[in-house]
Design a protein around this motif. Sequence first.
Motif, mmCIF file in Angstrom:
data_model
loop_
_atom_site.group_PDB
_atom_site.id
_atom_site.type_symbol
_atom_site.label_atom_id
_atom_site.label_comp_id
_atom_site.label_asym_id
_atom_site.label_seq_id
_atom_site.Cartn_x
_atom_site.Cartn_y
_atom_site.Cartn_z
ATOM 1 N N ALA A 1 0.823 -1.232 -0.157
ATOM 2 C CA ALA A 1 -0.012 0.071 -0.098
ATOM 3 C C ALA A 1 0.959 1.207 0.008
ATOM 4 O O ALA A 1 0.589 2.342 -0.677
ATOM 5 C CB ALA A 1 -0.799 -0.178 1.225
ATOM 6 N N ILE A 2 1.742 1.214 0.819
ATOM 7 C CA ILE A 2 2.812 2.470 0.832
ATOM 8 C C ILE A 2 3.414 2.538 -0.504
ATOM 9 O O ILE A 2 3.660 3.810 -0.825
ATOM 10 C CB ILE A 2 3.928 2.183 2.027
ATOM 11 N N LYS A 3 3.977 1.484 -0.976
ATOM 12 C CA LYS A 3 4.514 1.543 -2.329
ATOM 13 C C LYS A 3 3.659 2.462 -3.404
ATOM 14 O O LYS A 3 4.011 3.270 -4.327
ATOM 15 C CB LYS A 3 4.864 0.262 -2.826
ATOM 16 N N LYS A 4 2.208 2.252 -3.090
ATOM 17 C CA LYS A 4 1.493 3.018 -4.155
ATOM 18 C C LYS A 4 1.424 4.499 -3.964
ATOM 19 O O LYS A 4 0.762 5.199 -4.829
ATOM 20 C CB LYS A 4 0.108 2.238 -4.050
ATOM 21 N N ARG A 5 1.953 4.930 -2.982
ATOM 22 C CA ARG A 5 1.758 6.500 -2.886
ATOM 23 C C ARG A 5 2.747 7.267 -3.613
ATOM 24 O O ARG A 5 3.982 7.110 -3.403
ATOM 25 C CB ARG A 5 2.083 6.829 -1.327
ATOM 26 N N GLU A 6 2.356 7.813 -4.726
ATOM 27 C CA GLU A 6 3.121 8.584 -5.548
ATOM 28 C C GLU A 6 3.012 10.183 -5.376
ATOM 29 O O GLU A 6 2.112 10.526 -4.852
ATOM 30 C CB GLU A 6 2.780 8.269 -7.266
ATOM 31 N N LYS A 7 3.855 10.951 -5.899
ATOM 32 C CA LYS A 7 3.689 12.470 -5.775
ATOM 33 C C LYS A 7 4.253 13.197 -6.918
ATOM 34 O O LYS A 7 5.148 12.619 -7.620
ATOM 35 C CB LYS A 7 4.161 12.885 -4.567
ATOM 36 N N ILE A 8 3.819 14.231 -7.357
ATOM 37 C CA ILE A 8 4.194 15.150 -8.317
ATOM 38 C C ILE A 8 4.197 16.649 -7.452
ATOM 39 O O ILE A 8 3.095 17.032 -7.324
ATOM 40 C CB ILE A 8 3.302 15.172 -9.637
ATOM 41 N N VAL A 9 5.110 17.255 -7.658
ATOM 42 C CA VAL A 9 5.064 18.679 -7.147
ATOM 43 C C VAL A 9 5.133 19.525 -8.375
ATOM 44 O O VAL A 9 5.923 19.590 -9.367
ATOM 45 C CB VAL A 9 6.544 18.954 -6.217
ATOM 46 N N PHE A 10 4.140 20.574 -8.179
ATOM 47 C CA PHE A 10 3.901 21.596 -9.317
ATOM 48 C C PHE A 10 4.350 22.965 -8.655
ATOM 49 O O PHE A 10 4.374 23.246 -7.500
ATOM 50 C CB PHE A 10 2.616 21.626 -9.845
ATOM 51 N N PRO A 11 4.808 24.086 -9.573
ATOM 52 C CA PRO A 11 5.103 25.288 -9.073
ATOM 53 C C PRO A 11 4.012 26.000 -8.246
ATOM 54 O O PRO A 11 4.361 26.507 -7.370
ATOM 55 C CB PRO A 11 5.328 26.018 -10.269
ATOM 56 N N THR A 12 2.885 25.865 -9.015
ATOM 57 C CA THR A 12 1.792 26.662 -8.360
ATOM 58 C C THR A 12 0.493 26.069 -8.288
ATOM 59 O O THR A 12 0.297 24.848 -8.954
ATOM 60 C CB THR A 12 1.404 27.970 -9.153
ATOM 61 N N GLU A 13 -0.444 26.605 -7.243
ATOM 62 C CA GLU A 13 -1.834 26.199 -7.176
ATOM 63 C C GLU A 13 -2.543 25.907 -8.692
ATOM 64 O O GLU A 13 -3.100 24.524 -9.000
ATOM 65 C CB GLU A 13 -2.641 26.921 -6.317
ATOM 66 N N ASN A 14 -2.255 26.742 -9.530
ATOM 67 C CA ASN A 14 -2.895 26.958 -10.856
ATOM 68 C C ASN A 14 -2.377 25.746 -11.671
ATOM 69 O O ASN A 14 -3.275 24.964 -12.303
ATOM 70 C CB ASN A 14 -2.602 28.165 -11.318
ATOM 71 N N ASP A 15 -1.301 25.280 -11.426
ATOM 72 C CA ASP A 15 -0.433 24.187 -12.178
ATOM 73 C C ASP A 15 -1.274 22.716 -11.561
ATOM 74 O O ASP A 15 -1.414 21.904 -12.448
ATOM 75 C CB ASP A 15 1.055 24.162 -12.038
ATOM 76 N N VAL A 16 -1.485 22.751 -10.444
ATOM 77 C CA VAL A 16 -2.033 21.474 -9.629
ATOM 78 C C VAL A 16 -3.541 21.478 -10.381
ATOM 79 O O VAL A 16 -3.739 20.385 -10.785
ATOM 80 C CB VAL A 16 -2.192 21.652 -7.973
ATOM 81 N N GLN B 1 -3.859 3.502 -8.825
ATOM 82 C CA GLN B 1 -2.751 4.598 -8.295
ATOM 83 C C GLN B 1 -3.365 5.549 -7.420
ATOM 84 O O GLN B 1 -4.486 5.951 -7.679
ATOM 85 C CB GLN B 1 -2.653 5.431 -9.845
ATOM 86 N N ALA B 2 -2.346 5.807 -6.515
ATOM 87 C CA ALA B 2 -2.788 6.828 -5.372
ATOM 88 C C ALA B 2 -1.754 7.925 -5.423
ATOM 89 O O ALA B 2 -0.506 7.499 -5.183
ATOM 90 C CB ALA B 2 -2.935 6.382 -4.126
ATOM 91 N N ILE B 3 -2.179 8.919 -6.188
ATOM 92 C CA ILE B 3 -1.180 9.975 -6.571
ATOM 93 C C ILE B 3 -1.645 11.185 -5.817
ATOM 94 O O ILE B 3 -2.692 11.742 -5.694
ATOM 95 C CB ILE B 3 -0.828 10.101 -8.106
ATOM 96 N N TRP B 4 -0.493 12.138 -5.290
ATOM 97 C CA TRP B 4 -0.257 13.153 -4.686
ATOM 98 C C TRP B 4 -0.035 14.225 -5.617
ATOM 99 O O TRP B 4 1.066 14.330 -6.108
ATOM 100 C CB TRP B 4 0.305 13.269 -3.344
ATOM 101 N N TYR B 5 -0.832 15.426 -5.964
ATOM 102 C CA TYR B 5 -0.482 16.554 -6.614
ATOM 103 C C TYR B 5 -0.351 17.610 -5.721
ATOM 104 O O TYR B 5 -1.132 18.105 -4.882
ATOM 105 C CB TYR B 5 -1.403 17.031 -7.752
ATOM 106 N N LEU B 6 0.754 18.142 -5.617
ATOM 107 C CA LEU B 6 1.189 19.237 -4.461
ATOM 108 C C LEU B 6 1.902 20.349 -4.941
ATOM 109 O O LEU B 6 2.556 20.459 -6.147
ATOM 110 C CB LEU B 6 2.366 18.796 -3.478
ATOM 111 N N ASP B 7 1.242 21.700 -4.633
ATOM 112 C CA ASP B 7 2.311 22.738 -4.854
ATOM 113 C C ASP B 7 3.554 22.831 -4.204
ATOM 114 O O ASP B 7 3.663 22.345 -3.242
ATOM 115 C CB ASP B 7 1.158 24.220 -5.101
ATOM 116 N N LYS B 8 4.164 23.892 -4.610
ATOM 117 C CA LYS B 8 5.688 24.184 -3.838
ATOM 118 C C LYS B 8 5.547 24.238 -2.358
ATOM 119 O O LYS B 8 6.033 23.784 -1.626
ATOM 120 C CB LYS B 8 6.318 25.083 -4.521
ATOM 121 N N ALA B 9 4.334 25.021 -2.073
ATOM 122 C CA ALA B 9 4.274 25.422 -0.599
ATOM 123 C C ALA B 9 3.931 24.266 0.119
ATOM 124 O O ALA B 9 4.456 23.912 1.247
ATOM 125 C CB ALA B 9 3.000 26.628 -0.475
ATOM 126 N N ALA B 10 2.983 23.451 -0.434
ATOM 127 C CA ALA B 10 2.293 22.207 0.323
ATOM 128 C C ALA B 10 3.518 21.128 0.564
ATOM 129 O O ALA B 10 3.645 20.468 1.331
ATOM 130 C CB ALA B 10 1.376 21.794 -0.317
#
Length: 257
Positions: free
Chosen positions: A6-21, A243-252
């Motif tokens: 389950a842990i292996k399935k947590r992915e993430k992508i960091v985007f510059p801004t909230e608008n990009d997310v 897929q469990a994916i996290w989309y984060l902005d830089k601040a988060a």
Amino acid sequence: MASASAIKKREKIVFPTENDVATAMAKYTFNLSKRFCKERGYFTIVLSGGDLVFWLKKLLVPEYAETEWSKWHVFWVDERVVPLDDKDSNYKQTLDSFLSEVPIPTSNIYAIDQDCAALGDAKGAAILYEECIKRLVNQNIIRTYKSSGFPQFDLQLLGMGPDGHMASLFPGHYQINEKANLVTYITNSPKLPPKRITFTLPVINCASYNLMAVCGEAQADAVAKVFKDDFNLPSARLTADTQAIWYLDKAAASKLS
Ligand SMILES: O=C(O)[C@H](O)[C@@H](O)[C@H](O)[C@H](O)COP(=O)(O)O
């Protein structure tokens, strides 16, 4: 404790801004909609409240004009038990900002029961929402997860609060441990309004795709804890079938090591 797979399935992508997310979330949603509509003739999508309601507007651009809206079936992972025309209703907020702009048949939009909402009857609303989900499983509109019989939604779009809650599963509240029911309720939610219904963790984690979109510095500590597998935070327990994916902005993402 979540399993290693389950842990292996947590992915993430960091985007510059909230608008990009928000832009990337719309693209992810469009692509899955296209695929599931083609494969099954339906797209079952589960929404949450919060900022996400406004990010959905990104789906209204010409690039996504070929979205097969008539095949969408829309649910809420959690809902505030307030009248459906109350400004706090996730249904109303989503209707005003997004759903009213697209031709999804009204009968495919699954708000909580209107009478329970008006009366503030959280328990009744949870029972009826669960019945609604089961009915749609019987009609094969919602798939079932392997042999468990749990509903399997195509995509859930989720958000996380600064305390690490997701849907209306809050840290230290017993609802996170509910295993039998599909939908449960809370009457003392730390985030107002206090009465809410929510999908339970097994239902949330059965979804094929879970996209958790988190923006802003207020969530940075919680994001760091999640990625250190602090399972006291309900959001750290998020998985998915595919897929469990996290989309984060830089601040988060700013406190990630
Ligand atoms: O109804 C709700 O309150 C939500 O479903 C809730 O779980 C939300 O997704 C998070 O609190 C994130 O909210 P923000 O996007 O506003 O930070």
